[in-house]
Design a protein around this motif. Sequence first.
Motif, PDB file in Angstrom:
ATOM      1  N   ARG A  26       0.831  -1.210   0.000  1.00  0.00           N
ATOM      2  CA  ARG A  26       0.000   0.000   0.000  1.00  0.00           C
ATOM      3  C   ARG A  26       0.863   1.258   0.000  1.00  0.00           C
ATOM      4  NH1 ARG A  26      -2.561   4.040   2.457  1.00  0.00           N
ATOM      5  NH2 ARG A  26      -4.815   4.295   2.086  1.00  0.00           N
ATOM      6  N   GLU A  27       1.929   1.226   0.776  1.00  0.00           N
ATOM      7  CA  GLU A  27       2.818   2.387   0.848  1.00  0.00           C
ATOM      8  C   GLU A  27       3.409   2.699  -0.524  1.00  0.00           C
ATOM      9  OE1 GLU A  27       6.920   3.821   3.139  1.00  0.00           O
ATOM     10  OE2 GLU A  27       5.933   1.958   3.721  1.00  0.00           O
ATOM     11  N   GLN A  28       3.827   1.652  -1.243  1.00  0.00           N
ATOM     12  CA  GLN A  28       4.397   1.858  -2.579  1.00  0.00           C
ATOM     13  C   GLN A  28       3.343   2.385  -3.550  1.00  0.00           C
ATOM     14  OE1 GLN A  28       6.753  -1.479  -4.109  1.00  0.00           O
ATOM     15  NE2 GLN A  28       7.060  -2.192  -2.033  1.00  0.00           N
ATOM     16  N   LEU A  29       2.151   1.787  -3.499  1.00  0.00           N
ATOM     17  CA  LEU A  29       1.090   2.199  -4.415  1.00  0.00           C
ATOM     18  C   LEU A  29       0.624   3.619  -4.120  1.00  0.00           C
ATOM     19  CD1 LEU A  29      -0.856   1.401  -6.697  1.00  0.00           C
ATOM     20  CD2 LEU A  29      -2.388   0.455  -4.950  1.00  0.00           C
ATOM     21  N   ALA A  30       0.570   3.977  -2.842  1.00  0.00           N
ATOM     22  CA  ALA A  30       0.062   5.295  -2.447  1.00  0.00           C
ATOM     23  C   ALA A  30       0.938   6.424  -2.974  1.00  0.00           C
ATOM     24  CB  ALA A  30      -0.042   5.378  -0.930  1.00  0.00           C
ATOM     25  N   ARG A  31       2.214   6.161  -3.192  1.00  0.00           N
ATOM     26  CA  ARG A  31       3.112   7.218  -3.668  1.00  0.00           C
ATOM     27  C   ARG A  31       2.629   7.813  -4.987  1.00  0.00           C
ATOM     28  NH1 ARG A  31       8.515   3.663  -2.589  1.00  0.00           N
ATOM     29  NH2 ARG A  31       8.466   3.728  -0.310  1.00  0.00           N
ATOM     30  N   THR A  32       2.072   6.957  -5.835  1.00  0.00           N
ATOM     31  CA  THR A  32       1.568   7.436  -7.123  1.00  0.00           C
ATOM     32  C   THR A  32       0.427   8.419  -6.935  1.00  0.00           C
ATOM     33  OG1 THR A  32       2.144   5.290  -8.074  1.00  0.00           O
ATOM     34  CG2 THR A  32       0.662   6.683  -9.358  1.00  0.00           C
ATOM     35  N   TYR A  33      -0.391   8.184  -5.912  1.00  0.00           N
ATOM     36  CA  TYR A  33      -1.570   9.012  -5.674  1.00  0.00           C
ATOM     37  C   TYR A  33      -1.262  10.197  -4.751  1.00  0.00           C
ATOM     38  CZ  TYR A  33      -4.222   5.217  -7.780  1.00  0.00           C
ATOM     39  OH  TYR A  33      -4.710   4.279  -8.657  1.00  0.00           O
ATOM     40  N   MET A  34      -0.080  10.199  -4.158  1.00  0.00           N
ATOM     41  CA  MET A  34       0.311  11.287  -3.259  1.00  0.00           C
ATOM     42  C   MET A  34       1.392  12.146  -3.909  1.00  0.00           C
ATOM     43  SD  MET A  34      -1.559  10.870  -0.490  1.00  0.00           S
ATOM     44  CE  MET A  34      -0.709  11.726   0.825  1.00  0.00           C
ATOM     45  N   THR A  35       1.344  12.235  -5.226  1.00  0.00           N
ATOM     46  CA  THR A  35       2.315  13.018  -5.981  1.00  0.00           C
ATOM     47  C   THR A  35       1.570  13.979  -6.898  1.00  0.00           C
ATOM     48  OG1 THR A  35       3.885  11.180  -5.970  1.00  0.00           O
ATOM     49  CG2 THR A  35       4.246  12.897  -7.612  1.00  0.00           C
ATOM     50  N   ASP A  36       2.058  15.189  -6.985  1.00  0.00           N
ATOM     51  CA  ASP A  36       1.464  16.172  -7.886  1.00  0.00           C
ATOM     52  C   ASP A  36       2.039  15.927  -9.278  1.00  0.00           C
ATOM     53  OD1 ASP A  36       0.615  18.380  -9.324  1.00  0.00           O
ATOM     54  OD2 ASP A  36       0.705  19.706  -7.582  1.00  0.00           O
ATOM     55  N   THR A  37       1.392  15.049 -10.030  1.00  0.00           N
ATOM     56  CA  THR A  37       1.929  14.641 -11.326  1.00  0.00           C
ATOM     57  C   THR A  37       1.988  15.805 -12.316  1.00  0.00           C
ATOM     58  OG1 THR A  37      -0.291  13.902 -11.944  1.00  0.00           O
ATOM     59  CG2 THR A  37       1.219  12.243 -11.091  1.00  0.00           C
ATOM     60  N   SER A  38       1.010  16.713 -12.254  1.00  0.00           N
ATOM     61  CA  SER A  38       1.022  17.840 -13.197  1.00  0.00           C
ATOM     62  C   SER A  38       2.210  18.757 -12.940  1.00  0.00           C
ATOM     63  CB  SER A  38      -0.289  18.623 -13.104  1.00  0.00           C
ATOM     64  OG  SER A  38      -0.469  19.153 -11.801  1.00  0.00           O
ATOM     65  N   LEU A  39       2.508  19.022 -11.647  1.00  0.00           N
ATOM     66  CA  LEU A  39       3.660  19.869 -11.321  1.00  0.00           C
ATOM     67  C   LEU A  39       4.956  19.151 -11.666  1.00  0.00           C
ATOM     68  CD1 LEU A  39       4.805  22.454 -10.116  1.00  0.00           C
ATOM     69  CD2 LEU A  39       4.704  21.377  -7.862  1.00  0.00           C
ATOM     70  N   THR A  40       4.998  17.845 -11.387  1.00  0.00           N
ATOM     71  CA  THR A  40       6.191  17.063 -11.731  1.00  0.00           C
ATOM     72  C   THR A  40       6.459  17.130 -13.230  1.00  0.00           C
ATOM     73  OG1 THR A  40       5.869  15.541  -9.877  1.00  0.00           O
ATOM     74  CG2 THR A  40       7.236  14.760 -11.693  1.00  0.00           C
ATOM     75  N   THR A  41       5.403  16.975 -14.022  1.00  0.00           N
ATOM     76  CA  THR A  41       5.543  17.046 -15.480  1.00  0.00           C
ATOM     77  C   THR A  41       6.049  18.419 -15.905  1.00  0.00           C
ATOM     78  OG1 THR A  41       3.745  15.452 -15.762  1.00  0.00           O
ATOM     79  CG2 THR A  41       4.318  16.803 -17.671  1.00  0.00           C
ATOM     80  N   MET A  42       5.524  19.479 -15.274  1.00  0.00           N
ATOM     81  CA  MET A  42       5.959  20.831 -15.598  1.00  0.00           C
ATOM     82  C   MET A  42       7.437  21.033 -15.252  1.00  0.00           C
ATOM     83  SD  MET A  42       4.968  24.445 -13.897  1.00  0.00           S
ATOM     84  CE  MET A  42       6.302  24.218 -12.725  1.00  0.00           C
ATOM     85  N   LEU A  43       7.842  20.543 -14.074  1.00  0.00           N
ATOM     86  CA  LEU A  43       9.233  20.691 -13.646  1.00  0.00           C
ATOM     87  C   LEU A  43      10.172  19.875 -14.533  1.00  0.00           C
ATOM     88  CD1 LEU A  43       8.748  20.585  -9.770  1.00  0.00           C
ATOM     89  CD2 LEU A  43       9.457  22.555 -11.134  1.00  0.00           C
ATOM     90  N   MET A  44       9.705  18.715 -14.985  1.00  0.00           N
ATOM     91  CA  MET A  44      10.514  17.906 -15.908  1.00  0.00           C
ATOM     92  C   MET A  44      10.729  18.651 -17.224  1.00  0.00           C
ATOM     93  SD  MET A  44       8.755  14.182 -15.227  1.00  0.00           S
ATOM     94  CE  MET A  44       9.441  13.435 -16.722  1.00  0.00           C
TER      95      MET A  44
END
Length: 648
Positions: A93-111
Amino acid sequence: MRLAFSCLFVLFFFFQSARAQQNAPLFTYGSDTVYTEEFVRVFLKNNKKEEQTDSSLKAYLNLYINFKLKVKEAVQLGMAEDPAFQQELAGYREQLARTYMTDTSLTTMLMAEAYERMKTEVNASHILILVSPNALPKDTMRAYNRIKELRNKAIAGMNFDTLAYYNSEDNSAKSNFGNLGYFSAFEMIYPFETQAFQTNTGEISQIFRTEFGYHILKVKDKRAYRGEVKVAHLMLRLNTNAKEEEILESKRKIDSIYGQLINGADWGKMVSSYSEDASSIQNGGELNWIRTNSPVALPFREAAFSIANPGEYSKPVHTDFGWHIIKLIEKRPLASMDELSERLRMQVNREPERVKMSQESLVARFKMENGFVENSKNRNSLIARLDSSILKATFKAEMNAHAENPLFRIGDRTLYGKDFYTYIEKYQTPQSDISINTAAENLYKGFVVNEVLRYQNDHLEEKYPDFRYLMQEYHDGILLFNLTQAKVWDKAVQDTAGLKAYYEAHKTEHVWADRVQASIYECNSKEAYKQTKKLLKKGVADVEISQQVNEKNPLSLVIKHSKFERGENPQVDAVQWKPGTYTVKTEDGKYYLIKISEFVPAAPKAFKEVKGIMTGKYQDELEKQWIEDLKSRYPVSVNDDILNSILD
């Protein structure tokens, strides 16, 4: 109008029917029910589109029924309460939750931002005035006024390098005059990097603050990313304190080597003969890929990048290590965004300032989504009551009043003063050069972030159906594995008596056909054949026969021993299956001596010969018996009407 109304009615009826069908019970097992929506979702997920046929659906239904029976049995046996199971599930659960506890849109912008910056290299100098992030206001103001004064002087025309040398509190300024050389994305802390890329060439930045203190920087140059180079080198070592005659002799020698290379001498031989770099000499002098910021001596790096074409050499280059001649092997430009995406994601998620930005964005979003409401009066009152014990890390939760005052609400959860007190006691650390109020505010911010993230994490199953489904799959999958291991896999291996009994009952299913015990002497020439035949007649052992026949040519004779069935070997098939020695000549000119030692009539294979196969079949039998037992205790009933509606 009537036609339009009729179409709308048909669509409404269709969607209502589809929804009703999704919620219809497909099958029951014991007192539990599986609905159509669950089964169809799992079937579509685990079967490719071309495999989604009526027959595959029916087969999958049987598998799914068995799966649900086994999981129910595991739950009934209390396996879901086992601490080891719960710990393993929590890890997933801890591993799976990381995907849902990440701001993917901001990460994509920063990338994307980082990739664009990677196309450019900036050369900048800076001045630093140290001040800690939690400094007292008077110390912060003193540092700010100092950097402001230095910026005004730089703007007025004073030499930036001189200002850095005499005033910067970055110790390296005494040797580099504040110049940091060329750098690109991820090579400086994010705020510094951002200021460097946002400042034009020749200009001085605004004052900005990092975790180290206040900075100003001057951009001296910007150039396109030079990529990476793969080089090899030939090195002559020279001590920094070498005498003049040693320096001259070393220079004459490197010039002579360079001349020979220019005239066509072999690079590998020259490196092997003359290079004094023990770490690269065995590899033709080859080094790792070099980038602009690689920890390589500047003269060496610049010379490496200046070579135009692979295979060409630099002129002799002097560094603190000695003299070098550099050979360019390959140039590699910046890879595409797609090629670098995983590396960029990893770097964005690892760089502290970018991570902080992502977390702040997440917390703000989660606050809004979950209806965060703060009681400012209670918050301010509580913070004002905290004393110096939080600086000494001696704060005790039970010694503080107002523990029952509500501080904020998030969703259906209210956090009180006592919760904040507990957080302080757990996370407090000794601090100096910081005010009580600043320390208290920092602790409170950390407490809010912690609780907002915890609330979101605790409610992932409710908010995200995909997360809930995956967690159910992990839950059931681990239980299934553990119980099947105990009931089937381990039992089949450990129950030796049961396995042998199963073998005795089924050994006629695994039978050897008629066979012969034979030795094959494959001779590559007529001479080898004659020599082998003569030695066989004398009764010479095979080892000695092989040594004598293969003395001149190790491929003259090949000897094989085995039991053969019909069809396994054409030479054995070509002779009589009676004890004796036979000759077979093939079209490719080879001679075969076939020595039949024994005829072995058809018989069941020995237990050790089929143990692996029998173990697998015994496991299948145990599982079959187990399923029958489960069905007798948890009767299964399939709703055929609903199943047919799915098939239709």
